[in-house]
Design a protein around this motif. Structure first.
Motif, PDB file in Angstrom:
ATOM      1  N   VAL A  67       0.864  -1.186   0.000  1.00 36.84           N
ATOM      2  CA  VAL A  67       0.000   0.000   0.000  1.00 36.84           C
ATOM      3  C   VAL A  67       0.898   1.233   0.000  1.00 36.84           C
ATOM      4  O   VAL A  67       1.767   1.375   0.866  1.00 36.84           O
ATOM      5  N   ARG A  68       0.695   2.092  -0.974  1.00 33.68           N
ATOM      6  CA  ARG A  68       1.437   3.354  -1.059  1.00 33.68           C
ATOM      7  C   ARG A  68       0.426   4.478  -1.284  1.00 33.68           C
ATOM      8  O   ARG A  68      -0.090   4.659  -2.378  1.00 33.68           O
ATOM      9  N   LEU A  69       0.127   5.201  -0.222  1.00 28.54           N
ATOM     10  CA  LEU A  69      -0.765   6.355  -0.275  1.00 28.54           C
ATOM     11  C   LEU A  69      -0.001   7.565   0.252  1.00 28.54           C
ATOM     12  O   LEU A  69       1.004   7.398   0.952  1.00 28.54           O
ATOM     13  N   PRO A  70      -0.462   8.753  -0.013  1.00 34.28           N
ATOM     14  CA  PRO A  70       0.228   9.918   0.535  1.00 34.28           C
ATOM     15  C   PRO A  70       0.331   9.887   2.066  1.00 34.28           C
ATOM     16  O   PRO A  70       1.326  10.331   2.634  1.00 34.28           O
TER      17      PRO A  70
END
Length: 114
Positions: A45-48
């Motif tokens: 998971v890569r979110l801001p």
């Protein structure tokens, strides 16, 4: 070593990790099995506001479902090693849990203790 050379339950972890990775075209996929035989799969998971490795998320899913110990884990990635954060998460639920590292094709490159 191919996933087929692992025992049936560990080969299933590699299959689940590959599927989790492919589902969203993630950097990596992971799966873990708890002491009751339940499996949990996840992708990176890569979110801001949030970043988790696939292995961290799989472990978190297991914990959220009530698992307190793990039996095995698998990570499917193009990297040549299991990330430190994922290894640490697995270690929290068992200091000697094997982690199978596999490439995107499912070929197991290494099995390392957590």
């Amino acid at each position: 070593m191919a996933a087929e050379e692992l025992d049936e339950e560990d080969a299933k972890l590699v299959t689940l990790a590959r599927a989790a990775r492919a589902r969203i075209n993630a950097v990596e996929g992971a799966a873990v099995r708890d002491r009751d035989g339940r499996t949990y799969a996840a992708a990176t998971v890569r979110l801001p506001s949030l970043s988790l490795t696939a292995l961290q998320l799989a472990v978190a899913s297991a914990v959220a479902a009530g698992a307190s110990r793990l039996e095995a884990a698998a990570v499917v990635t193009e990297a040549s090693t299991v990330d430190a954060a994922g290894r640490a998460a697995v270690r929290d639920l068992g200091p000697e849990v094997p982690i199978h590292l596999a490439g995107p094709d499912g070929r197991v490159l290494a099995t390392v203790p957590s």
